[in-house]
Design a protein around this motif. Structure first.
Motif, PDB file in Angstrom:
ATOM      1  N   LEU A   1      -7.532  -5.054 -13.484  1.00 54.93           N
ATOM      2  CA  LEU A   1      -6.892  -5.843 -12.431  1.00 54.93           C
ATOM      3  C   LEU A   1      -5.867  -5.008 -11.665  1.00 54.93           C
ATOM      4  O   LEU A   1      -5.800  -5.051 -10.436  1.00 54.93           O
ATOM      5  N   SER A   2      -5.103  -4.227 -12.382  1.00 52.67           N
ATOM      6  CA  SER A   2      -4.116  -3.355 -11.747  1.00 52.67           C
ATOM      7  C   SER A   2      -4.793  -2.346 -10.827  1.00 52.67           C
ATOM      8  O   SER A   2      -4.328  -2.092  -9.713  1.00 52.67           O
ATOM      9  N   PHE A   3      -5.898  -1.769 -11.296  1.00 47.21           N
ATOM     10  CA  PHE A   3      -6.639  -0.821 -10.467  1.00 47.21           C
ATOM     11  C   PHE A   3      -7.164  -1.499  -9.213  1.00 47.21           C
ATOM     12  O   PHE A   3      -7.040  -0.972  -8.105  1.00 47.21           O
ATOM     13  N   GLY A   4      -7.738  -2.683  -9.368  1.00 43.75           N
ATOM     14  CA  GLY A   4      -8.268  -3.409  -8.216  1.00 43.75           C
ATOM     15  C   GLY A   4      -7.196  -3.760  -7.201  1.00 43.75           C
ATOM     16  O   GLY A   4      -7.389  -3.582  -5.997  1.00 43.75           O
ATOM     17  N   ILE A   5      -6.061  -4.234  -7.675  1.00 43.42           N
ATOM     18  CA  ILE A   5      -4.965  -4.603  -6.768  1.00 43.42           C
ATOM     19  C   ILE A   5      -4.441  -3.378  -6.027  1.00 43.42           C
ATOM     20  O   ILE A   5      -4.202  -3.420  -4.814  1.00 43.42           O
ATOM     21  N   SER A   6      -4.269  -2.273  -6.746  1.00 39.84           N
ATOM     22  CA  SER A   6      -3.752  -1.075  -6.082  1.00 39.84           C
ATOM     23  C   SER A   6      -4.745  -0.530  -5.070  1.00 39.84           C
ATOM     24  O   SER A   6      -4.358  -0.059  -3.993  1.00 39.84           O
ATOM     25  N   LEU A   7      -6.035  -0.613  -5.374  1.00 40.49           N
ATOM     26  CA  LEU A   7      -7.056  -0.141  -4.432  1.00 40.49           C
ATOM     27  C   LEU A   7      -7.079  -1.000  -3.176  1.00 40.49           C
ATOM     28  O   LEU A   7      -7.138  -0.479  -2.052  1.00 40.49           O
ATOM     29  N   VAL A   8      -6.988  -2.320  -3.343  1.00 44.12           N
ATOM     30  CA  VAL A   8      -6.952  -3.219  -2.185  1.00 44.12           C
ATOM     31  C   VAL A   8      -5.678  -2.981  -1.370  1.00 44.12           C
ATOM     32  O   VAL A   8      -5.713  -2.923  -0.130  1.00 44.12           O
ATOM     33  N   ALA A   9      -4.546  -2.799  -2.053  1.00 44.23           N
ATOM     34  CA  ALA A   9      -3.278  -2.599  -1.341  1.00 44.23           C
ATOM     35  C   ALA A   9      -3.299  -1.322  -0.512  1.00 44.23           C
ATOM     36  O   ALA A   9      -2.880  -1.334   0.660  1.00 44.23           O
ATOM     37  N   ILE A  10      -3.794  -0.233  -1.079  1.00 47.39           N
ATOM     38  CA  ILE A  10      -3.822   1.023  -0.311  1.00 47.39           C
ATOM     39  C   ILE A  10      -4.829   0.926   0.824  1.00 47.39           C
ATOM     40  O   ILE A  10      -4.599   1.453   1.920  1.00 47.39           O
ATOM     41  N   SER A  11      -5.944   0.226   0.613  1.00 50.79           N
ATOM     42  CA  SER A  11      -6.949   0.065   1.670  1.00 50.79           C
ATOM     43  C   SER A  11      -6.399  -0.758   2.836  1.00 50.79           C
ATOM     44  O   SER A  11      -6.580  -0.395   4.000  1.00 50.79           O
ATOM     45  N   VAL A  12      -5.731  -1.858   2.526  1.00 52.26           N
ATOM     46  CA  VAL A  12      -5.139  -2.690   3.580  1.00 52.26           C
ATOM     47  C   VAL A  12      -4.032  -1.920   4.296  1.00 52.26           C
ATOM     48  O   VAL A  12      -3.921  -1.956   5.526  1.00 52.26           O
ATOM     49  N   GLY A  13      -3.227  -1.196   3.531  1.00 48.97           N
ATOM     50  CA  GLY A  13      -2.159  -0.410   4.144  1.00 48.97           C
ATOM     51  C   GLY A  13      -2.684   0.631   5.113  1.00 48.97           C
ATOM     52  O   GLY A  13      -2.138   0.818   6.204  1.00 48.97           O
ATOM     53  N   ILE A  14      -3.750   1.294   4.737  1.00 49.97           N
ATOM     54  CA  ILE A  14      -4.343   2.299   5.629  1.00 49.97           C
ATOM     55  C   ILE A  14      -4.983   1.620   6.838  1.00 49.97           C
ATOM     56  O   ILE A  14      -4.885   2.112   7.969  1.00 49.97           O
ATOM     57  N   ALA A  15      -5.630   0.469   6.639  1.00 46.50           N
ATOM     58  CA  ALA A  15      -6.321  -0.223   7.731  1.00 46.50           C
ATOM     59  C   ALA A  15      -5.358  -0.739   8.799  1.00 46.50           C
ATOM     60  O   ALA A  15      -5.671  -0.694   9.991  1.00 46.50           O
TER      61      ALA A  15
END
Length: 99
Positions: A22-36
């Motif tokens: 879950l932590s990995f998924g949240i961090s991946l989504v957060a960095i993806s949204v931040g970059i987008a």
């Protein structure tokens, strides 16, 4: 009298695994949204995305290397322990020396 070797059990629980995933998924989504949503040119977004993917793959590779080293040392330790147990089982201190 020899004891049976204990089989190594996994020290991680299913709750710990779920937390890590879950932590990995949240961090991946957060960095993806931040970059987008970053207000920069597309090539800067692409550079940051490639950097994030490189960091993720490097982390997986490092985790695998650490796990492999731990498994290798555990196997070597079990082999050494088995050799010592075999030597001790075969040793008879009261056997007369054959000349």
């Amino acid at each position: 009298m020899t004891s049976q070797p204990k089989t190594p059990s996994s020290p991680t629980t299913s709750a710990f695994f779920a937390q890590a995933a879950l932590s990995f998924g949240i961090s991946l989504v957060a960095i993806s949204v931040g970059i987008a949503v970053l207000p920069v040119d597309p090539w800067v977004r692409a550079f940051l995305a490639i950097g994030a993917l490189y960091t993720i793959t490097s982390a997986f590779t490092l985790a695998k290397v650490i796990r492999d080293r731990q498994e290798d040392s555990a196997v070597a330790s079990r082999i050494d322990r088995a050799r010592v147990e075999k030597l001790l089982a075969e040793h008879d201190p009261f056997r007369p020396d054959m000349v």
